[in-house]
Design a protein around this motif. Structure first.
Motif, PDB file in Angstrom:
ATOM      1  N   ALA A  84       8.743  -3.614  -2.192  1.00  0.00           N
ATOM      2  CA  ALA A  84       7.694  -3.491  -3.210  1.00  0.00           C
ATOM      3  C   ALA A  84       8.065  -2.328  -4.118  1.00  0.00           C
ATOM      4  CB  ALA A  84       6.342  -3.230  -2.560  1.00  0.00           C
ATOM      5  N   ALA A  85       7.956  -2.540  -5.441  1.00  0.00           N
ATOM      6  CA  ALA A  85       8.289  -1.468  -6.393  1.00  0.00           C
ATOM      7  C   ALA A  85       7.170  -1.336  -7.414  1.00  0.00           C
ATOM      8  CB  ALA A  85       9.604  -1.784  -7.101  1.00  0.00           C
ATOM      9  N   VAL A  86       6.753  -0.103  -7.647  1.00  0.00           N
ATOM     10  CA  VAL A  86       5.753   0.164  -8.688  1.00  0.00           C
ATOM     11  C   VAL A  86       5.834   1.640  -9.073  1.00  0.00           C
ATOM     12  CG1 VAL A  86       3.891   0.550  -6.968  1.00  0.00           C
ATOM     13  CG2 VAL A  86       3.298  -0.092  -9.306  1.00  0.00           C
ATOM     14  N   GLN A  87       5.862   1.892 -10.371  1.00  0.00           N
ATOM     15  CA  GLN A  87       5.841   3.255 -10.909  1.00  0.00           C
ATOM     16  C   GLN A  87       6.893   4.175 -10.273  1.00  0.00           C
ATOM     17  OE1 GLN A  87       1.574   3.863 -10.303  1.00  0.00           O
ATOM     18  NE2 GLN A  87       1.272   3.696 -12.535  1.00  0.00           N
ATOM     19  N   ARG A 116       8.230   4.044  -7.403  1.00  0.00           N
ATOM     20  CA  ARG A 116       8.212   4.119  -5.932  1.00  0.00           C
ATOM     21  C   ARG A 116       8.657   2.771  -5.355  1.00  0.00           C
ATOM     22  NH1 ARG A 116       3.457   6.516  -7.573  1.00  0.00           N
ATOM     23  NH2 ARG A 116       2.427   4.512  -7.278  1.00  0.00           N
ATOM     24  N   VAL A 117       9.316   2.842  -4.185  1.00  0.00           N
ATOM     25  CA  VAL A 117       9.797   1.621  -3.530  1.00  0.00           C
ATOM     26  C   VAL A 117       9.469   1.710  -2.048  1.00  0.00           C
ATOM     27  CG1 VAL A 117      11.825   0.238  -2.933  1.00  0.00           C
ATOM     28  CG2 VAL A 117      11.699   1.348  -5.174  1.00  0.00           C
ATOM     29  N   ALA A 118       8.877   0.651  -1.502  1.00  0.00           N
ATOM     30  CA  ALA A 118       8.622   0.598  -0.058  1.00  0.00           C
ATOM     31  C   ALA A 118       9.281  -0.658   0.507  1.00  0.00           C
ATOM     32  CB  ALA A 118       7.127   0.588   0.218  1.00  0.00           C
ATOM     33  N   LEU A 119       9.685  -0.553   1.768  1.00  0.00           N
ATOM     34  CA  LEU A 119      10.420  -1.637   2.414  1.00  0.00           C
ATOM     35  C   LEU A 119       9.743  -2.068   3.711  1.00  0.00           C
ATOM     36  CD1 LEU A 119      13.975  -0.040   2.070  1.00  0.00           C
ATOM     37  CD2 LEU A 119      13.120  -2.008   0.756  1.00  0.00           C
ATOM     38  N   ALA A 120       9.751  -3.369   3.961  1.00  0.00           N
ATOM     39  CA  ALA A 120       9.278  -3.902   5.245  1.00  0.00           C
ATOM     40  C   ALA A 120      10.463  -4.245   6.119  1.00  0.00           C
ATOM     41  CB  ALA A 120       8.449  -5.166   5.004  1.00  0.00           C
ATOM     42  N   LEU A 176       0.834  -1.215   0.000  1.00  0.00           N
ATOM     43  CA  LEU A 176       0.000   0.000   0.000  1.00  0.00           C
ATOM     44  C   LEU A 176       0.864   1.258   0.000  1.00  0.00           C
ATOM     45  CD1 LEU A 176      -2.640  -1.186   2.627  1.00  0.00           C
ATOM     46  CD2 LEU A 176      -3.092  -0.761   0.199  1.00  0.00           C
ATOM     47  N   LEU A 177       1.998   1.189   0.710  1.00  0.00           N
ATOM     48  CA  LEU A 177       2.896   2.347   0.765  1.00  0.00           C
ATOM     49  C   LEU A 177       3.539   2.590  -0.609  1.00  0.00           C
ATOM     50  CD1 LEU A 177       4.012   4.450   2.746  1.00  0.00           C
ATOM     51  CD2 LEU A 177       5.866   2.864   3.282  1.00  0.00           C
ATOM     52  N   ALA A 178       3.941   1.511  -1.282  1.00  0.00           N
ATOM     53  CA  ALA A 178       4.526   1.668  -2.620  1.00  0.00           C
ATOM     54  C   ALA A 178       3.481   2.189  -3.605  1.00  0.00           C
ATOM     55  CB  ALA A 178       5.088   0.329  -3.098  1.00  0.00           C
ATOM     56  N   LEU A 179       2.226   1.836  -3.379  1.00  0.00           N
ATOM     57  CA  LEU A 179       1.158   2.284  -4.283  1.00  0.00           C
ATOM     58  C   LEU A 179       0.715   3.716  -4.005  1.00  0.00           C
ATOM     59  CD1 LEU A 179      -0.854  -1.041  -4.294  1.00  0.00           C
ATOM     60  CD2 LEU A 179       0.049   0.089  -6.336  1.00  0.00           C
ATOM     61  N   ASP A 180       1.217   4.297  -2.899  1.00  0.00           N
ATOM     62  CA  ASP A 180       0.866   5.673  -2.540  1.00  0.00           C
ATOM     63  C   ASP A 180      -0.636   5.826  -2.324  1.00  0.00           C
ATOM     64  OD1 ASP A 180       2.211   7.912  -1.864  1.00  0.00           O
ATOM     65  OD2 ASP A 180       2.037   8.888  -3.810  1.00  0.00           O
ATOM     66  N   GLY A 181      -1.196   4.859  -1.621  1.00  0.00           N
ATOM     67  CA  GLY A 181      -2.636   4.869  -1.375  1.00  0.00           C
ATOM     68  C   GLY A 181      -3.018   5.752  -0.205  1.00  0.00           C
ATOM     69  N   ALA A 195      12.715  -0.384   9.522  1.00  0.00           N
ATOM     70  CA  ALA A 195      12.568   0.755  10.449  1.00  0.00           C
ATOM     71  C   ALA A 195      11.439   0.405  11.412  1.00  0.00           C
ATOM     72  CB  ALA A 195      12.253   2.021   9.664  1.00  0.00           C
ATOM     73  N   GLY A 196      10.992   1.375  12.207  1.00  0.00           N
ATOM     74  CA  GLY A 196       9.908   1.142  13.166  1.00  0.00           C
ATOM     75  C   GLY A 196       8.551   0.936  12.509  1.00  0.00           C
ATOM     76  N   SER A 197       8.441   1.320  11.244  1.00  0.00           N
ATOM     77  CA  SER A 197       7.215   1.078  10.476  1.00  0.00           C
ATOM     78  C   SER A 197       7.643   0.772   9.047  1.00  0.00           C
ATOM     79  CB  SER A 197       6.310   2.317  10.509  1.00  0.00           C
ATOM     80  OG  SER A 197       6.942   3.388   9.826  1.00  0.00           O
ATOM     81  N   VAL A 198       6.698   0.368   8.211  1.00  0.00           N
ATOM     82  CA  VAL A 198       7.052   0.218   6.799  1.00  0.00           C
ATOM     83  C   VAL A 198       7.479   1.602   6.279  1.00  0.00           C
ATOM     84  CG1 VAL A 198       5.605  -1.796   6.363  1.00  0.00           C
ATOM     85  CG2 VAL A 198       4.614   0.478   6.103  1.00  0.00           C
ATOM     86  N   VAL A 199       8.459   1.619   5.368  1.00  0.00           N
ATOM     87  CA  VAL A 199       9.025   2.913   4.936  1.00  0.00           C
ATOM     88  C   VAL A 199       9.246   2.931   3.426  1.00  0.00           C
ATOM     89  CG1 VAL A 199      10.272   3.714   6.970  1.00  0.00           C
ATOM     90  CG2 VAL A 199      11.344   2.046   5.467  1.00  0.00           C
ATOM     91  N   ARG A 200       9.277   4.142   2.879  1.00  0.00           N
ATOM     92  CA  ARG A 200       9.667   4.321   1.481  1.00  0.00           C
ATOM     93  C   ARG A 200      11.199   4.459   1.399  1.00  0.00           C
ATOM     94  NH1 ARG A 200       5.020   6.650  -1.262  1.00  0.00           N
ATOM     95  NH2 ARG A 200       6.329   7.722  -2.765  1.00  0.00           N
ATOM     96  N   ALA A 201      11.766   3.887   0.344  1.00  0.00           N
ATOM     97  CA  ALA A 201      13.202   4.022   0.093  1.00  0.00           C
ATOM     98  C   ALA A 201      13.395   5.320  -0.685  1.00  0.00           C
ATOM     99  CB  ALA A 201      13.707   2.822  -0.689  1.00  0.00           C
ATOM    100  N   THR A 202      13.403   6.443   0.041  1.00  0.00           N
ATOM    101  CA  THR A 202      13.348   7.746  -0.625  1.00  0.00           C
ATOM    102  C   THR A 202      14.614   8.043  -1.446  1.00  0.00           C
ATOM    103  OG1 THR A 202      14.026   8.685   1.475  1.00  0.00           O
ATOM    104  CG2 THR A 202      11.720   8.867   0.941  1.00  0.00           C
TER     105      THR A 202
END
Ligand SMILES: Cc1cc2nc3c(=O)[nH]c(=O)nc-3n(C[C@H](O)[C@H](O)[C@H](O)COP(=O)(O)OP(=O)(O)OC[C@H]3O[C@@H](n4cnc5c(N)ncnc54)[C@H](O)[C@@H]3O)c2cc1C
Length: 271
Positions: free
Chosen positions: A198-201, A203-207, A129-134, A210-217
């Motif tokens: 997770a990667a899409v369009q 954007r990349v998010a990681l599980a 969901l984070l990678a999808l920017d929902g 960190a203390g929560s799921v995060v984006r690989a900015t």
């Protein structure tokens, strides 16, 4: 272990659930699939005086297209998302990731709202969901509000939810045929991720980094500036402080974040 005694209330609607939360305040906990809450109660790490069962609210489970987005009811179980034709056509990353959660029993009981509200940094679906920017739609006594996923998870077991609010819907942009990738590293097939990407369009998010799921900015910025996948993936762990535990130390997690990000981006680039 046996949970401490509690009062049980079954909510027949979202309004009833909000009324119960308003009445009981911090003493109350929502019960959805129970697959995260009940283990905590058995260990007495959670000791709610009142359990508000939202697992049978009829209007709570759906996957449908709404304009440019896909809307998913918070009560939707992982296996329903996995098998949804709408999700497979409109946002295929999500049903794939749902199929990678735990085992069939977990997927038949666990709900999207539960995994989002629980805010475990190792969760698969929040990473997607984070990678999808929902966005997360929540409802309380004052009505509904929408929270971008980038502002929802605040830390370990901590979210932007108020005590009298519940998650009612998740919304993600329709990605259609856009490429996507999901890489989950586990020791055994059914385990939680040691690290996932997770990667899409772009954007990349990681599980579990960190203390929560995060984006690989740093990776996302490098990609936006024209870096190759290899160059961008090498930055995936930049600025993150993963923990060490019995499954992996921090340095190994950093290595996994870079490797899984590269693989997820490569898969996404193939469409
Ligand atoms: C053996 C096992 C293996 C698992 N493996 C994985 C895995 O590989 N990957 C993974 O991501 N997850 C895994 N899980 C977790 C699983 O996905 C859970 O279902 C999920 O974390 C919680 O969903 P739930 O519906 O069971 O929530 P519950 O346990 O019912 O609730 C969790 C928390 O969220 C709150 N809550 C629930 N619904 C709402 C709502 N609508 N609004 C606000 N608050 C709410 C509850 O009050 C509670 O605090 C596993 C669980 C088990 C038991």
């Amino acid at each position: 272990m046996i949970p401490a005694p509690f009062e049980y209330v079954r909510a027949g609607s979202v309004d009833e659930a909000i009324a119960a939360l308003t009445e009981h305040g911090d003493d109350a906990k929502l019960l959805a699939g129970g697959h995260s809450l009940l283990p905590l109660m058995k260990l007495r790490l959670a000791v709610p005086a009142v359990l508000v069962d939202i697992s049978r609210i009829p209007e709570f489970s759906y996957v449908r297209v709404d304009g440019d987005e896909v809307a998913i009811g918070a009560g939707t179980r992982h296996f329903e998302l996995e098998r949804s034709d709408v999700a497979r056509a409109e946002v295929p990353l999500l049903p794939h990731v749902a199929s990678r959660v735990g085992d069939p029993q977990v997927r038949h009981k666990g709900t999207l709202g539960g995994t989002v509200a629980h805010s475990d940094p190792a969760s698969d679906l929040p990473t997607a969901l984070l990678a999808l920017d929902g966005s997360v739609v929540v409802q309380g006594p004052g009505g509904r509000r929408s929270i971008p996923v980038t502002e929802f998870w605040l830390g370990f077991f901590e979210t932007a939810l108020e005590p009298d609010e519940l998650v009612v819907e998740l919304r993600v942009p329709r990605t259609g045929t856009a490429g996507w990738g999901y890489e989950k590293f586990t020791r055994r097939e059914n385990d939680w991720p040691i690290v996932a990407a997770a990667a899409v369009q772009g954007r990349v998010a990681l599980a579990n980094m960190a203390g929560s799921v995060v984006r690989a900015t740093a990776t996302e910025e490098a990609l936006a500036n024209g870096a190759s996948i290899e160059e961008a993936a090498a930055l995936a762990d930049q600025g993150l402080e993963p923990s060490s535990d019995m499954h992996a130390d921090a340095e190994y997690r950093r290595h996994l974040a870079r490797l899984l990000t590269r693989r997820a981006l490569e898969t996404a680039s193939r469409g």
